[in-house]
Design a protein around this motif. Sequence first.
Motif, PDB file in Angstrom:
ATOM      1  N   PRO A  60       0.804  -1.231   0.000  1.00  0.00           N
ATOM      2  CA  PRO A  60       0.000   0.000   0.000  1.00  0.00           C
ATOM      3  C   PRO A  60       0.843   1.290   0.000  1.00  0.00           C
ATOM      4  O   PRO A  60       0.456   2.280  -0.632  1.00  0.00           O
ATOM      5  CB  PRO A  60      -0.840  -0.106   1.275  1.00  0.00           C
ATOM      6  N   ALA A  61       1.978   1.270   0.651  1.00  0.00           N
ATOM      7  CA  ALA A  61       2.846   2.456   0.645  1.00  0.00           C
ATOM      8  C   ALA A  61       3.370   2.713  -0.761  1.00  0.00           C
ATOM      9  O   ALA A  61       3.453   3.864  -1.218  1.00  0.00           O
ATOM     10  CB  ALA A  61       4.011   2.267   1.618  1.00  0.00           C
ATOM     11  N   TRP A  62       3.711   1.652  -1.472  1.00  0.00           N
ATOM     12  CA  TRP A  62       4.186   1.796  -2.854  1.00  0.00           C
ATOM     13  C   TRP A  62       3.068   2.246  -3.780  1.00  0.00           C
ATOM     14  O   TRP A  62       3.271   3.062  -4.678  1.00  0.00           O
ATOM     15  CB  TRP A  62       4.830   0.493  -3.327  1.00  0.00           C
ATOM     16  N   SER A  63       1.851   1.730  -3.567  1.00  0.00           N
ATOM     17  CA  SER A  63       0.706   2.163  -4.385  1.00  0.00           C
ATOM     18  C   SER A  63       0.454   3.658  -4.217  1.00  0.00           C
ATOM     19  O   SER A  63       0.230   4.363  -5.205  1.00  0.00           O
ATOM     20  CB  SER A  63      -0.554   1.386  -3.993  1.00  0.00           C
ATOM     21  N   ARG A  64       0.486   4.128  -2.986  1.00  0.00           N
ATOM     22  CA  ARG A  64       0.277   5.566  -2.732  1.00  0.00           C
ATOM     23  C   ARG A  64       1.360   6.403  -3.413  1.00  0.00           C
ATOM     24  O   ARG A  64       1.084   7.424  -4.030  1.00  0.00           O
ATOM     25  CB  ARG A  64       0.242   5.850  -1.228  1.00  0.00           C
ATOM     26  N   TYR A  65       2.593   5.955  -3.283  1.00  0.00           N
ATOM     27  CA  TYR A  65       3.722   6.663  -3.885  1.00  0.00           C
ATOM     28  C   TYR A  65       3.591   6.721  -5.406  1.00  0.00           C
ATOM     29  O   TYR A  65       3.738   7.785  -6.025  1.00  0.00           O
ATOM     30  CB  TYR A  65       5.025   5.968  -3.475  1.00  0.00           C
ATOM     31  N   LEU A  66       3.304   5.583  -6.025  1.00  0.00           N
ATOM     32  CA  LEU A  66       3.192   5.549  -7.479  1.00  0.00           C
ATOM     33  C   LEU A  66       1.981   6.335  -7.975  1.00  0.00           C
ATOM     34  O   LEU A  66       2.058   7.022  -8.994  1.00  0.00           O
ATOM     35  CB  LEU A  66       3.142   4.103  -7.971  1.00  0.00           C
ATOM     36  N   ALA A  67       0.870   6.250  -7.268  1.00  0.00           N
ATOM     37  CA  ALA A  67      -0.316   7.037  -7.639  1.00  0.00           C
ATOM     38  C   ALA A  67       0.015   8.522  -7.629  1.00  0.00           C
ATOM     39  O   ALA A  67      -0.370   9.269  -8.538  1.00  0.00           O
ATOM     40  CB  ALA A  67      -1.478   6.735  -6.701  1.00  0.00           C
ATOM     41  N   ASP A  68       0.746   8.952  -6.623  1.00  0.00           N
ATOM     42  CA  ASP A  68       1.143  10.359  -6.528  1.00  0.00           C
ATOM     43  C   ASP A  68       2.044  10.744  -7.701  1.00  0.00           C
ATOM     44  O   ASP A  68       1.853  11.778  -8.328  1.00  0.00           O
ATOM     45  CB  ASP A  68       1.865  10.599  -5.197  1.00  0.00           C
ATOM     46  N   ARG A  69       2.996   9.898  -8.034  1.00  0.00           N
ATOM     47  CA  ARG A  69       3.923  10.185  -9.146  1.00  0.00           C
ATOM     48  C   ARG A  69       3.233  10.171 -10.501  1.00  0.00           C
ATOM     49  O   ARG A  69       3.612  10.913 -11.399  1.00  0.00           O
ATOM     50  CB  ARG A  69       5.067   9.170  -9.157  1.00  0.00           C
TER      51      ARG A  69
ATOM     52  N   GLY B  57      -0.011  10.810 -11.044  1.00  0.00           N
ATOM     53  CA  GLY B  57      -1.196  11.662 -11.095  1.00  0.00           C
ATOM     54  C   GLY B  57      -2.490  10.885 -10.978  1.00  0.00           C
ATOM     55  O   GLY B  57      -3.522  11.299 -11.505  1.00  0.00           O
ATOM     56  N   GLY B  58      -2.455   9.771 -10.265  1.00  0.00           N
ATOM     57  CA  GLY B  58      -3.642   8.934 -10.104  1.00  0.00           C
ATOM     58  C   GLY B  58      -4.202   8.990  -8.699  1.00  0.00           C
ATOM     59  O   GLY B  58      -3.743   9.760  -7.855  1.00  0.00           O
ATOM     60  N   VAL B  59      -5.202   8.156  -8.474  1.00  0.00           N
ATOM     61  CA  VAL B  59      -5.857   8.048  -7.175  1.00  0.00           C
ATOM     62  C   VAL B  59      -5.487   6.694  -6.581  1.00  0.00           C
ATOM     63  O   VAL B  59      -5.573   5.670  -7.257  1.00  0.00           O
ATOM     64  CB  VAL B  59      -7.397   8.144  -7.327  1.00  0.00           C
ATOM     65  N   SER B  60      -5.098   6.706  -5.329  1.00  0.00           N
ATOM     66  CA  SER B  60      -4.731   5.478  -4.637  1.00  0.00           C
ATOM     67  C   SER B  60      -5.942   4.909  -3.905  1.00  0.00           C
ATOM     68  O   SER B  60      -6.742   5.647  -3.330  1.00  0.00           O
ATOM     69  CB  SER B  60      -3.618   5.790  -3.636  1.00  0.00           C
ATOM     70  N   GLU B  61      -6.079   3.570  -3.929  1.00  0.00           N
ATOM     71  CA  GLU B  61      -7.156   2.864  -3.225  1.00  0.00           C
ATOM     72  C   GLU B  61      -8.548   3.394  -3.620  1.00  0.00           C
ATOM     73  O   GLU B  61      -9.378   3.676  -2.774  1.00  0.00           O
ATOM     74  CB  GLU B  61      -6.958   2.966  -1.707  1.00  0.00           C
ATOM     75  N   TYR B  62      -8.787   3.503  -4.909  1.00  0.00           N
ATOM     76  CA  TYR B  62     -10.075   3.973  -5.419  1.00  0.00           C
ATOM     77  C   TYR B  62     -11.134   2.903  -5.192  1.00  0.00           C
ATOM     78  O   TYR B  62     -10.976   1.760  -5.598  1.00  0.00           O
ATOM     79  CB  TYR B  62      -9.962   4.280  -6.916  1.00  0.00           C
ATOM     80  N   ARG B  63     -12.220   3.281  -4.518  1.00  0.00           N
ATOM     81  CA  ARG B  63     -13.294   2.325  -4.221  1.00  0.00           C
ATOM     82  C   ARG B  63     -14.298   2.313  -5.377  1.00  0.00           C
ATOM     83  O   ARG B  63     -14.810   3.345  -5.772  1.00  0.00           O
ATOM     84  CB  ARG B  63     -14.011   2.674  -2.923  1.00  0.00           C
TER      85      ARG B  63
END
Length: 120
Positions: free
Chosen positions: A23-32, A34-40
């Motif tokens: 999850p930490a990597w997903s948040r980091y990559l989403a930020d880089r 321009g995406g949304v992390s953990e989109y429901r």
Amino acid sequence: MVQVPASLSFTMIPRPGPTEQEPAWSRYLADRWGGVSEYRTADGSRVDILTGSTAWECDWAKKWQEAIGQAIWYGVVTDRRPGVVLLTRGKPTERLYIARAAGACGACGVRFRVVGTRFV
């Protein structure tokens, strides 16, 4: 010319360490990216990284089979192209997982990326 309000601030998520959880990597990559992390989604599932064109499933290389299935489903429910991001730690066994995932993703039309957690 677009003017940025003075009150607008940007937050940069710091690069996770190589042993941090997915999850930490997903948040980091989403930020880089321009995406949304953990989109429901409407059905309650959570896309690791949702960008304008792709629903990305992010997981460790040894879980490549799960990642492809999840990415395909996320593509269906978000009306985006599915994508898989495999995280690697530089282990020799990961080469086989990457080769298998690349072949399967190519055959199924799934976008595919590999992120080396020790080298980002």
